[in-house]
Write a protein that holds these residues in place. Structure first.
Motif, short mmCIF file in Angstrom:
data_model
loop_
_atom_site.label_atom_id
_atom_site.label_comp_id
_atom_site.label_asym_id
_atom_site.label_seq_id
_atom_site.Cartn_x
_atom_site.Cartn_y
_atom_site.Cartn_z
N VAL A 181 4.67 -39.92 -24.67
CA VAL A 181 5.06 -39.11 -23.51
C VAL A 181 3.90 -38.23 -23.03
O VAL A 181 4.02 -37.58 -21.98
CB VAL A 181 6.29 -38.23 -23.81
N THR A 182 2.81 -38.22 -23.77
CA THR A 182 1.64 -37.45 -23.35
C THR A 182 0.55 -38.34 -22.78
O THR A 182 0.09 -38.15 -21.64
CB THR A 182 1.06 -36.65 -24.55
N LEU A 183 0.14 -39.33 -23.54
CA LEU A 183 -0.99 -40.17 -23.15
C LEU A 183 -0.68 -41.04 -21.93
O LEU A 183 -1.48 -41.08 -20.97
CB LEU A 183 -1.41 -41.05 -24.33
N ILE A 184 0.45 -41.72 -21.95
CA ILE A 184 0.73 -42.70 -20.88
C ILE A 184 0.89 -42.03 -19.51
O ILE A 184 0.24 -42.45 -18.54
CB ILE A 184 1.95 -43.56 -21.24
N PRO A 185 1.71 -40.97 -19.37
CA PRO A 185 1.80 -40.33 -18.04
C PRO A 185 0.45 -39.78 -17.56
O PRO A 185 0.10 -39.92 -16.38
CB PRO A 185 2.81 -39.20 -18.26
N CYS A 186 -0.32 -39.16 -18.47
CA CYS A 186 -1.63 -38.61 -18.07
C CYS A 186 -2.58 -39.72 -17.64
O CYS A 186 -3.33 -39.58 -16.66
CB CYS A 186 -2.24 -37.81 -19.23
N ALA A 187 -2.57 -40.83 -18.36
CA ALA A 187 -3.45 -41.93 -18.01
C ALA A 187 -3.04 -42.58 -16.69
O ALA A 187 -3.91 -42.97 -15.89
CB ALA A 187 -3.43 -42.98 -19.13
N LEU A 188 -1.73 -42.66 -16.42
CA LEU A 188 -1.26 -43.28 -15.18
C LEU A 188 -1.69 -42.47 -13.96
O LEU A 188 -1.87 -43.02 -12.86
CB LEU A 188 0.27 -43.42 -15.21
N VAL A 189 -1.84 -41.17 -14.14
CA VAL A 189 -2.31 -40.33 -13.02
C VAL A 189 -3.73 -40.72 -12.62
O VAL A 189 -4.09 -40.71 -11.44
CB VAL A 189 -2.23 -38.84 -13.42
N PHE A 190 -4.55 -41.07 -13.60
CA PHE A 190 -5.94 -41.44 -13.33
C PHE A 190 -6.08 -42.87 -12.80
O PHE A 190 -7.00 -43.17 -12.03
CB PHE A 190 -6.79 -41.32 -14.62
N LEU A 191 -5.16 -43.75 -13.20
CA LEU A 191 -5.29 -45.16 -12.83
C LEU A 191 -4.77 -45.41 -11.42
O LEU A 191 -3.87 -44.70 -10.95
CB LEU A 191 -4.52 -46.02 -13.83
N PRO A 192 -5.30 -46.44 -10.73
CA PRO A 192 -4.79 -46.79 -9.39
C PRO A 192 -3.31 -47.17 -9.46
O PRO A 192 -2.87 -47.78 -10.43
CB PRO A 192 -5.64 -48.01 -9.00
#
Length: 872
Positions: free
Chosen positions: A444-455
């Protein structure tokens, strides 16, 4: 609260990612600190009465039930060359019993001086120690053949060799070997001129080196000496049942009681491998434990990559995108490193139960990542209508809560295992729960944060030619399931009741077995080796029957000693083959041999003297070593206490009436012996039965008790969490339907197919609850979401099955195929663990998307929140 956390991390998404990376780096060194342990001490509660009695018996009589037993033979056993090889073999082992600090220091000094010569090859090196053949053989064992053939040893070769030398010296300093019994080391008793004393069967020269017989005449003399003492037969030599001649010599190694015996056992195995001309078969608990640890390490190296590969394939089949593979994979990797690294940093060891943790965390942890990424794609259009931060926050707000609740209930289900009294299972419960917490937190930390950076992009392979989302085969399958649950709910439950009617009688036949030897496959060399060596010498493991005369020196009476002899005869009697006792050793053997020696070694006098005075006289004139000055001669220590009030009968177990000796068989023999002694012993005397097999029986009781307590507690916790989540009392029983059905079917299959409940399979129920409640919460929470949007019950069920059901199916695929990879294990319980979990996950998933919606249709339960509609 969780939504507030999401808002905070999505404001500065890079910072949480960096924190996760830093923690991961800090945990990595802990992985390399992990050690393995399958000793009895890692399982039994230290305050258990049976374990305390076992520990006290070991303090008084030594560690007599955990020994290494080797059957040593040769194509020409009764020949000079064979005897010389056997002598060298035993001498190499004795180097770890008789530590000589000065000699070891001198060896290291000479080695360092020798390697200063530049250049030097291996042959030159061993030539420097031509006067120390034991050390030369050590060097040859430690140096690989290719390095031995090199023209020059380089710096790395010398450094590795010196490291081995220092490690070997440290091992010898532990003095872990207490006794080595064999025809070459044993002492017999002689009686001449009114004296009784011991003598070596093979005499030694002035330097303490054995004068091994090599001529036919000397060998025949040795054989006559060996066969003179009746106690030696099947004790230190074995008779071939066909030729009735001596076929094998025993080498029995007893240890000082130190719990960590793996290093010395490894050395002993290396020594046996250095004598290919000798036919050496090894048995004994320390040997089994060592091979057990080797197999665990091999399983971890083999199974973890296989499970990861399967999970990656499932990720690809589900998401068809790089982010759908990489992000879940990163969360799994971090959770794995955090959990195992934490264990290493805390000094916790991997037991047979804990060895399932790495594969379990990968398989179970993948479900949280799958649900989060799946929700991202399910809400793709919703996210597109907002800026990326806001869209991801909205999409994650629902699924993160669901994942958190599912993780919490799984955490609680695993943690309930700590109610078990078996310490290894308690540790499994703690670290599996911690691992789940890590997996949820990282997901719940890594995936949402990473999705913000990804297209913000939808996988092209899931988009049709008209730019609409493609209907997949999985979508069609789920639509079919939805129709069955909505239109035929009563028929669904009719089928379930039929299945349970078959499963429940099977569950009632379930048995328990905690014997480690049965973890090995029937065809495994370790199991065959233990059986062969054990049968030749009356058994490779055993237990103690301790008789208490009630008075000091009470065991020195003919009545007491003859009572011991009667018990021993009863134990090995043909009518008691169901006890599977192959051999017994006891204090009367010494008294009988003394009596025989004092009567010109006449076999007719090999019995307990009729007079107590004779016994006292024999013990008075008998002389031998008493190194610890405790009042007992060293050879008496395994059999009597310091007051000569209690006497210990060593009982070895072999295979007579049963092909296997599991917990059921041990339990039977304990009860039968207990009943016999209670009936036959005089009232003034008492007895106790203890030893390694007895502790195994006690562990079986703890496994069953822990299973029942853990099951009840985890089901109660799950029901309470569900009731609080939905604010409905009847939501609790609804959530338990699929879990209860799955557990009953699992126990039914185990019972019908004769699969026993052991240390590993005993945690399946807890895992089933943990995984099952994940699916249940995902389904019910998603159903409530769609019901709150104004859909009818049938519409909400159909939409829930298409969204949550899809994630449930794919997480189940990851779990099923991941657990199936455990079937490549060396151990039967791990294989069965993988197969049974694959089955239970499949059943649990089907029940989640079939039984729960069918129950909703039948009961009409209302799970909606008033005035709550999701933002569109």
């Amino acid at each position: 609260m969780l939504n507030a956390y999401l808002k905070q991390i999505l404001k500065r998404p890079l910072l949480p990612i960096l924190v996760l990376i830093c923690v991961t780096i800090g945990m990595i060194p802990g992985i390399f600190k992990i050690q393995f342990d399958n000793s009895i001490e890692s399982f039994m509660p230290q305050k258990d009465a049976a374990y305390i009695a076992y520990s006290k018996a070991r303090e008084v009589y030594g560690d007599n039930d955990r020994f290494i037993l080797m059957a040593v033979s040769h194509g020409h056993l009764w020949s000079g060359p064979a005897f010389e090889q056997i002598d060298r073999f035993i001498t190499d082992i004795e180097a770890y019993k008789d530590y000589n600090a000065q000699k070891e220091s001198q060896r290291i000094k000479r080695f360092r001086e020798a390697v200063r010569i530049n250049p030097i090859d291996f042959q030159d090196l061993i030539h420097q120690f031509s006067d120390d053949p034991v050390f030369v053989r050590f060097l040859k064992r430690k140096v690989p053949e290719d390095i031995q053939q090199k023209h020059q040893l380089n710096t790395d070769d010398i450094r590795r060799l010196e490291k081995s030398l220092n490690k070997d010296s440290a091992l010898k300093q532990t003095k872990i070997i207490d006794t080595i019994l064999s025809p070459f080391t044993v002492k017999d008793i002689s009686g001449e001129n009114d004296t009784l004393e011991t003598f070596d069967l093979i005499q030694k020269d002035s330097k303490g080196k054995r004068k091994v017989p090599v001529s036919p005449a000397d060998i025949q003399t040795f054989q006559n000496r060996l066969m003179k003492n009746p106690a030696f037969q099947q004790g230190i030599y074995a008779i071939d049942p066909d030729t009735h001649e001596i076929s094998d010599f025993a080498v029995l190694i007893k240890f000082s009681g130190a719990p960590d015996q793996e290093a010395i056992v490894s050395e002993i195995i290396q020594i046996t491998e250095a004598y290919p001309d000798l036919d050496i078969t090894i048995a004994g608990v320390p040997f089994v434990n060592k091979k057990f640890n080797d197999y665990i390490k091999d399983d971890l190296h083999k199974n973890i990559p296989l499970v990861l590969l399967v999970v990656i394939i499932v990720f690809y089949l589900n998401f068809r995108s790089k982010r759908g593979i990489v992000l879940p994979l990163l969360t799994l990797g971090m959770a794995e490193i955090w959990t195992i690294g934490l264990m290493g940093h805390l000094g916790c060891k991997l037991t047979p139960v804990a060895a399932t943790l790495p594969a379990l965390l990968i398989a179970v942890g993948s479900s949280y990542a799958i649900h989060i990424v799946n929700q991202y794609y399910a809400d793709f259009d919703l996210i597109s209508r907002y800026n990326k931060h806001k869209g991801v926050e909205l999409a994650m707000s629902h699924i993160s809560i669901t994942v958190f609740l599912a993780g919490f209930t799984t955490f609680a289900a695993f943690l309930t295992v700590v109610t078990s009294q078996v310490t290894a299972i308690q540790a499994w419960g703690v670290f599996s729960a911690i691992g789940i917490f890590f997996a949820v937190f990282i997901s719940v930390t890594l995936i949402p944060c990473a999705l913000v950076f990804l297209p913000h992009r939808y996988p092209r392979s899931l988009i049709g030619k008209d730019d609409l989302k493609r209907t997949t085969l999985m979508d069609r399958f789920l639509a079919l399931i939805a129709k069955g649950a909505v239109r035929h709910p009563k028929k669904v439950y009719g089928v379930v009741l039929l299945v349970l009617a078959i499963a429940i009688p099977g569950a009632l036949q379930l048995k328990v077995d905690t014997e480690f030897l049965h973890y090995f496959k029937d065809s495994d060399p370790v199991r065959r080796s233990v059986t062969i060596a054990g049968d030749k010498f009356g058994g490779g493991w055993g237990f103690n029957i301790i008789l208490n005369s009630g008075t000091t020196d009470g065991i020195k009476s003919p009545e007491f000693l003859n009572t011991i002899e009667n018990i021993r005869a009863w134990l090995v009697d043909k009518e008691n083959d169901d006890l599977n006792v192959g051999r017994t050793d006891a204090f009367p053997d010494f008294i009988k041999r003394m009596h025989m020696a004092m009567n010109n070694d006449a076999p007719a006098f090999y019995h307990v003297p009729e007079s107590r005075v004779d016994i006292l006289d024999y013990l008075e004139i008998f002389s031998d070593e008493d190194k610890d000055s405790d009042g007992r001669l060293d050879m008496f220590e395994p059999f009597v206490d310091t007051h000569f009030q209690r006497s210990n009968i060593l009982v070895r177990l072999t295979h007579k009436a049963h092909d296997r000796l599991g917990t059921t068989e041990i339990n039977h023999l304990v009860h039968k012996i207990d009943a016999h002694l209670t009936e036959t012993l005089p009232e003034a005397w008492s007895f106790s039965i203890t030893g390694y097999p007895i502790i195994n029986v006690k562990m079986a009781d703890y496994v069953v008790m822990g299973q029942m307590q853990g099951l009840f507690l985890s089901l109660v916790i799950v029901a309470i969490v569900i009731m609080m989540l939905f604010n409905r009392f009847n939501a609790g029983p609804l959530a338990l339907i699929d879990i209860a059905v799955t557990i009953l079917i699992n126990f039914g299959v185990m019972g019908w197919f004769g699969i026993e409940l052991d240390m590993v399979t005993s945690v399946i129920a807890a895992i089933t609850i943990g995984i099952g409640v994940d699916d249940t919460i995902h389904f019910l929470n998603t159903y409530r979401l769609y019901k709150n949007d104004g859909n009818s019950v049938s519409e909400a069920i159909e939409q829930t099955i298409l969204v949550a059901g899809k994630a449930i199916i794919f997480t189940s695929m990851a779990l099923v195929f991941g657990f199936l990879m455990l079937s490549t294990s060396n151990f039967k319980p791990i294989i069965l663990f993988g197969l049974l979990l694959s089955m239970t996950v499949t059943i649990s998933s089907i029940c989640s998307i079939l039984l729960i919606p069918a129950a909703i249709r039948i009961t009409g339960i209302d799970l909606t929140r008033r005035n709550v509609v999701r933002e569109a």
